[in-house]
Design a protein around this motif. Structure first.
Motif, PDB file in Angstrom:
ATOM      1  N   ARG A 283       0.008  14.763 -12.772  1.00  0.00           N
ATOM      2  CA  ARG A 283      -0.439  13.971 -13.805  1.00  0.00           C
ATOM      3  C   ARG A 283      -1.398  12.694 -13.154  1.00  0.00           C
ATOM      4  O   ARG A 283      -1.295  11.442 -13.466  1.00  0.00           O
ATOM      5  CB  ARG A 283       0.619  13.373 -14.904  1.00  0.00           C
ATOM      6  CG  ARG A 283       1.676  12.622 -14.276  1.00  0.00           C
ATOM      7  CD  ARG A 283       2.844  12.153 -15.083  1.00  0.00           C
ATOM      8  NE  ARG A 283       4.009  11.989 -14.418  1.00  0.00           N
ATOM      9  CZ  ARG A 283       4.134  10.802 -13.674  1.00  0.00           C
ATOM     10  NH1 ARG A 283       3.283  10.052 -13.596  1.00  0.00           N
ATOM     11  NH2 ARG A 283       5.437  10.647 -13.087  1.00  0.00           N
ATOM     12  N   ALA A 284      -2.040  13.110 -11.880  1.00  0.00           N
ATOM     13  CA  ALA A 284      -2.695  12.097 -11.175  1.00  0.00           C
ATOM     14  C   ALA A 284      -4.130  11.951 -11.813  1.00  0.00           C
ATOM     15  O   ALA A 284      -4.529  12.880 -12.225  1.00  0.00           O
ATOM     16  CB  ALA A 284      -2.562  12.445  -9.774  1.00  0.00           C
ATOM     17  N   PRO A 285      -4.666  10.740 -11.728  1.00  0.00           N
ATOM     18  CA  PRO A 285      -6.075  10.624 -12.300  1.00  0.00           C
ATOM     19  C   PRO A 285      -7.097  11.234 -11.222  1.00  0.00           C
ATOM     20  O   PRO A 285      -6.542  11.172 -10.022  1.00  0.00           O
ATOM     21  CB  PRO A 285      -6.204   9.003 -12.432  1.00  0.00           C
ATOM     22  CG  PRO A 285      -5.095   8.478 -11.599  1.00  0.00           C
ATOM     23  CD  PRO A 285      -3.985   9.287 -11.556  1.00  0.00           C
ATOM     24  N   ASP A 286      -8.045  11.537 -11.709  1.00  0.00           N
ATOM     25  CA  ASP A 286      -9.054  12.310 -10.622  1.00  0.00           C
ATOM     26  C   ASP A 286      -9.993  11.012 -10.062  1.00  0.00           C
ATOM     27  O   ASP A 286     -11.125  10.815 -10.314  1.00  0.00           O
ATOM     28  CB  ASP A 286      -9.873  13.229 -11.319  1.00  0.00           C
ATOM     29  CG  ASP A 286     -10.879  13.907 -10.456  1.00  0.00           C
ATOM     30  OD1 ASP A 286     -10.693  14.095  -9.330  1.00  0.00           O
ATOM     31  OD2 ASP A 286     -11.931  14.271 -11.020  1.00  0.00           O
ATOM     32  N   ASP A 287      -9.163  10.551  -8.909  1.00  0.00           N
ATOM     33  CA  ASP A 287      -9.976   9.545  -8.323  1.00  0.00           C
ATOM     34  C   ASP A 287     -10.215   9.688  -6.947  1.00  0.00           C
ATOM     35  O   ASP A 287      -9.776  10.825  -6.316  1.00  0.00           O
ATOM     36  CB  ASP A 287      -9.429   8.108  -8.407  1.00  0.00           C
ATOM     37  CG  ASP A 287      -7.992   7.984  -8.417  1.00  0.00           C
ATOM     38  OD1 ASP A 287      -7.472   8.902  -7.576  1.00  0.00           O
ATOM     39  OD2 ASP A 287      -7.213   7.262  -8.865  1.00  0.00           O
ATOM     40  N   LEU A 288     -10.795   8.739  -6.074  1.00  0.00           N
ATOM     41  CA  LEU A 288     -10.699   9.003  -4.706  1.00  0.00           C
ATOM     42  C   LEU A 288      -9.322   9.257  -3.616  1.00  0.00           C
ATOM     43  O   LEU A 288      -9.238  10.106  -2.900  1.00  0.00           O
ATOM     44  CB  LEU A 288     -11.360   8.005  -3.844  1.00  0.00           C
ATOM     45  CG  LEU A 288     -12.954   7.801  -4.183  1.00  0.00           C
ATOM     46  CD1 LEU A 288     -13.435   6.476  -3.578  1.00  0.00           C
ATOM     47  CD2 LEU A 288     -13.749   9.141  -3.685  1.00  0.00           C
TER      48      LEU A 288
ATOM     49  N   ILE B  59       0.688  -1.202   0.081  1.00  0.00           N
ATOM     50  CA  ILE B  59      -0.045  -0.092  -0.135  1.00  0.00           C
ATOM     51  C   ILE B  59       0.828   1.297  -0.023  1.00  0.00           C
ATOM     52  O   ILE B  59       0.618   2.265  -0.547  1.00  0.00           O
ATOM     53  CB  ILE B  59      -0.981   0.090   1.306  1.00  0.00           C
ATOM     54  CG1 ILE B  59      -1.806  -1.228   1.289  1.00  0.00           C
ATOM     55  CG2 ILE B  59      -1.593   1.318   1.233  1.00  0.00           C
ATOM     56  CD1 ILE B  59      -3.006  -1.292   2.405  1.00  0.00           C
ATOM     57  N   THR B  60       1.924   1.291   0.534  1.00  0.00           N
ATOM     58  CA  THR B  60       2.894   2.311   0.835  1.00  0.00           C
ATOM     59  C   THR B  60       3.402   2.665  -0.837  1.00  0.00           C
ATOM     60  O   THR B  60       3.585   3.741  -1.110  1.00  0.00           O
ATOM     61  CB  THR B  60       4.083   2.109   1.707  1.00  0.00           C
ATOM     62  OG1 THR B  60       3.790   1.819   3.072  1.00  0.00           O
ATOM     63  CG2 THR B  60       4.873   3.063   1.731  1.00  0.00           C
ATOM     64  N   ASP B  61       3.743   1.602  -1.328  1.00  0.00           N
ATOM     65  CA  ASP B  61       4.106   1.761  -2.652  1.00  0.00           C
ATOM     66  C   ASP B  61       3.092   2.406  -3.519  1.00  0.00           C
ATOM     67  O   ASP B  61       3.346   3.541  -4.250  1.00  0.00           O
ATOM     68  CB  ASP B  61       4.539   0.179  -3.161  1.00  0.00           C
ATOM     69  CG  ASP B  61       4.995   0.121  -4.773  1.00  0.00           C
ATOM     70  OD1 ASP B  61       5.751   1.354  -5.099  1.00  0.00           O
ATOM     71  OD2 ASP B  61       4.601  -0.944  -5.541  1.00  0.00           O
ATOM     72  N   LEU B  62       1.774   1.789  -3.466  1.00  0.00           N
ATOM     73  CA  LEU B  62       0.880   2.740  -4.240  1.00  0.00           C
ATOM     74  C   LEU B  62       0.545   4.153  -3.823  1.00  0.00           C
ATOM     75  O   LEU B  62       0.593   5.131  -4.930  1.00  0.00           O
ATOM     76  CB  LEU B  62      -0.507   1.832  -3.923  1.00  0.00           C
ATOM     77  CG  LEU B  62      -1.028   0.508  -4.789  1.00  0.00           C
ATOM     78  CD1 LEU B  62      -2.113   0.313  -4.111  1.00  0.00           C
ATOM     79  CD2 LEU B  62      -1.173   0.838  -6.181  1.00  0.00           C
ATOM     80  N   THR B  63       0.775   4.245  -2.576  1.00  0.00           N
ATOM     81  CA  THR B  63       0.480   5.593  -2.114  1.00  0.00           C
ATOM     82  C   THR B  63       1.585   6.766  -2.382  1.00  0.00           C
ATOM     83  O   THR B  63       1.373   7.721  -2.777  1.00  0.00           O
ATOM     84  CB  THR B  63       0.227   5.731  -0.559  1.00  0.00           C
ATOM     85  OG1 THR B  63      -0.588   4.680  -0.394  1.00  0.00           O
ATOM     86  CG2 THR B  63      -0.296   6.953  -0.205  1.00  0.00           C
TER      87      THR B  63
ATOM     88  N   ALA C 193       3.716  10.950  -6.064  1.00  0.00           N
ATOM     89  CA  ALA C 193       4.634  11.342  -6.860  1.00  0.00           C
ATOM     90  C   ALA C 193       3.987  12.057  -8.299  1.00  0.00           C
ATOM     91  O   ALA C 193       4.205  13.017  -8.786  1.00  0.00           O
ATOM     92  CB  ALA C 193       5.593  10.658  -7.153  1.00  0.00           C
ATOM     93  N   GLU C 194       2.962  11.197  -8.525  1.00  0.00           N
ATOM     94  CA  GLU C 194       1.824  11.858  -9.745  1.00  0.00           C
ATOM     95  C   GLU C 194       1.233  13.079  -9.413  1.00  0.00           C
ATOM     96  O   GLU C 194       1.027  13.887 -10.343  1.00  0.00           O
ATOM     97  CB  GLU C 194       1.044  10.552 -10.063  1.00  0.00           C
ATOM     98  CG  GLU C 194       1.604   9.358 -10.769  1.00  0.00           C
ATOM     99  CD  GLU C 194       0.473   8.150 -10.699  1.00  0.00           C
ATOM    100  OE1 GLU C 194       0.987   7.361 -11.701  1.00  0.00           O
ATOM    101  OE2 GLU C 194      -0.551   8.204  -9.914  1.00  0.00           O
ATOM    102  N   ILE C 195       0.729  13.206  -8.132  1.00  0.00           N
ATOM    103  CA  ILE C 195       0.181  14.282  -7.726  1.00  0.00           C
ATOM    104  C   ILE C 195       1.070  15.687  -7.853  1.00  0.00           C
ATOM    105  O   ILE C 195       0.751  16.600  -8.605  1.00  0.00           O
ATOM    106  CB  ILE C 195      -0.361  14.386  -6.292  1.00  0.00           C
ATOM    107  CG1 ILE C 195      -1.511  13.385  -6.301  1.00  0.00           C
ATOM    108  CG2 ILE C 195      -0.863  15.798  -6.084  1.00  0.00           C
ATOM    109  CD1 ILE C 195      -2.231  12.962  -4.988  1.00  0.00           C
TER     110      ILE C 195
END
Ligand code: HEM
Length: 456
Positions: free
Chosen positions: A230-235, A215-219, A224-226
């Motif tokens: 270029r982060a997707p607009d999700d929750l 989960i740390t990896d995903l977060t 970094a994307e934010i």
């Protein structure tokens, strides 16, 4: 007519030791039948003193009027810490309030509309997956609903399907953790004495560490994307870019990891349980199943998916609601009295456990008409409407109400309608389901159904 399965209540009085053993096996059948009629019940053991409250007024006091006087026990936090860290599920006071100020906006009505297409995609994928299994062979349906609910969480939170390598690994590790970790058994929610066997085994800690690493990896990737714009607009993006309106602070990566862990756990186990029981009930009551299927065939146009589709799925909603009445995914909640109280003319000493039990409240014989019957139409009756207000709380209530309740009430009826539109669900002879409470209410030996394709 056959009633939906209900675990046998414990016969009469038992010794403390036997109670503890029954409790560890299954908290539901460890309880005496009188709890389905009582307004309040006191349990006194050398280790804890608890009060189970079914009186709607007491529930109001504890959850809505004075929730700060009845926080979650610190012992609960300690029990769940290896996996959940300092997540919103276990914190109290100022820390908890700040976390909710950041999380809640992501689950408000408007955002649900944005989240809906990802739920729909998960439903399409689920129908496709089950299509390969719909040949009339017995199928354990909880495993399937768990898979689809996990898919919903990953798609809505991180814009990735369960087939993504990291998402799939989190899901697999959670399953292993649940098998190895009775600490996630409901028993862990009671502050039993420290010497009480808790199975905080090394292996459990290890799987918790592995899940958190994934989960740390995903977060961290999302952070970094934010930062790179270029982060997707999700929750996840919404939560990670929402500043606390009072302090202007954002969640840092570590704090977000704690929240993602609970979103995954609270968001997929519960929905999976509610969906599995809904399907089981529809298999028991094929008339209702046909009605839900007809509504879904009418209401869902696969070419044009709108959030407003949900308003056409009223029967699916009522079935989902009724399933959560009979099998509330979170069957009991525990709070601690921070000072001496008087409840129904009895002294409640400081430090007592206050147990709120959707399981007993939802089947309370003095509140509900025909409490053990399956009747989704009940919510249209006066009794059903009154009980919906004061004797129904699958999502809890008050300030600590489930932040995902709107999300779950969109996801559940939508997936139910999509599944029943595509398949016919039938019981498997010789494999009746029996509810037991793990962290959520599950089938003791799973929930078995046969699926065949519906001919349109
Ligand atoms: C049918 C589905 C669901 C049911 C029945 C359910 C039920 C509940 C209940 C009863 C609580 C209160 C527990 C307590 O106070 O001890 C709770 C809390 C929580 N739920 Fe849900 N939930 C569902 C789905 C979700 C979803 C989809 C999410 C998020 C994606 C979610 C996130 C949470 C969180 C974060 C909390 C902790 C809130 C706090 O303590 O302030 N739940 N849920």
């Amino acid at each position: 007519m056959t009633r939906p399965p209900k675990p046998p209540a414990r016969p009469g009085k038992v010794s403390l030791w036997r109670y503890a053993r029954l409790f560890r096996q299954d908290i539901l059948s460890a309880q005496p039948a009188r709890l389905y009629r009582a307004w309040m019940a006191e349990f006194r053991t050398p280790f804890f003193h608890s009060f189970l409250c079914n009186d709607p007024e007491l529930i109001e006091t504890v959850l809505k009027e004075r929730p700060d006087d009845f926080p979650k026990s610190d012992r609960i936090r300690e029990g769940l810490a290896p996996l959940l860290g300092n997540s919103v599920f276990v914190t109290n006071g100022a820390v908890w309030k700040r976390q909710r100020r950041i999380i809640d906006p992501a689950f408000e009505g408007g955002r649900l509309r944005d989240t809906f297409p990802a739920m729909w995609d998960a439903g399409v994928a689920a129908v496709e997956r089950l299509g390969n299994l719909a040949d009339g062979r017995p199928l354990e349906i909880e495993a399937q609903t768990s898979h689809m609910a996990a898919d919903v969480i990953f798609r809505t939170l991180f814009s990735i399907p369960i087939e993504d390598a990291t998402a799939g690994a989190v899901f697999a590790k959670f399953k292993a953790h649940q098998r190895a970790a009775p600490v996630l058994n409901l028993g862990a929610l009671l502050p039993l004495p420290r010497w009480f066997p808790r199975f905080h085994a090394r292996r459990t800690r290890q799987t918790a560490r592995e899940i958190r690493a994934l989960i740390t990896d995903l977060t961290a990737r999302r952070m970094a994307e934010i930062e790179a714009g270029r982060a997707p607009d999700d929750l996840a993006t919404k939560i990670m870019t929402t500043p606390d309106p009072e302090t202007g602070q954002l969640f840092d990566t570590a704090e977000m990891v704690d929240q993602v862990a609970i979103f995954f756990l609270a968001g997929h186990e519960t929905s999976a349980s509610a969906l599995a029981w809904s399907l089981y009930l529809l298999a028991m009551y094929p008339d209702w199943q046909d009605r839900v299927a007809a509504e879904a065939a009418q209401g869902i146009d696969p070419e044009k998916i709108y959030f407003s589709t949900l308003s056409k799925l009223k029967l699916a909603r009522d079935v989902f609601r009724e399933a959560m009445r009979l099998y509330p995914p979170v069957p009991m909640m525990v709070r601690e009295a921070t000072r001496g109280e008087r409840f129904r003319d009895r002294a409640v000493p400081k430090g007592s456990q206050i147990v709120l039990s959707p399981w007993h409240l939802h089947r309370h014989a003095r509140l509900w008409e025909r409490p053990d019957d399956f009747d989704p139409a009940r919510f249209k009756t006066d009794n059903g409407k009154a009980c919906l207000r004061n004797a129904y709380m699958p999502f809890s209530k008050g300030q600590r109400v489930c932040p995902g309740s709107g999300f779950a009430m969109a996801e559940g009826p939508l997936l139910l309608a999509m599944l029943v539109r595509a398949f016919r669900f039938e019981l498997v002879e010789g494999r009746p389901a029996m509810p037991v409470a793990h962290l959520t209410v599950r089938g003791r030996d799973g929930i078995w159904l046969r699926l065949t394709r519906r001919v349109d």
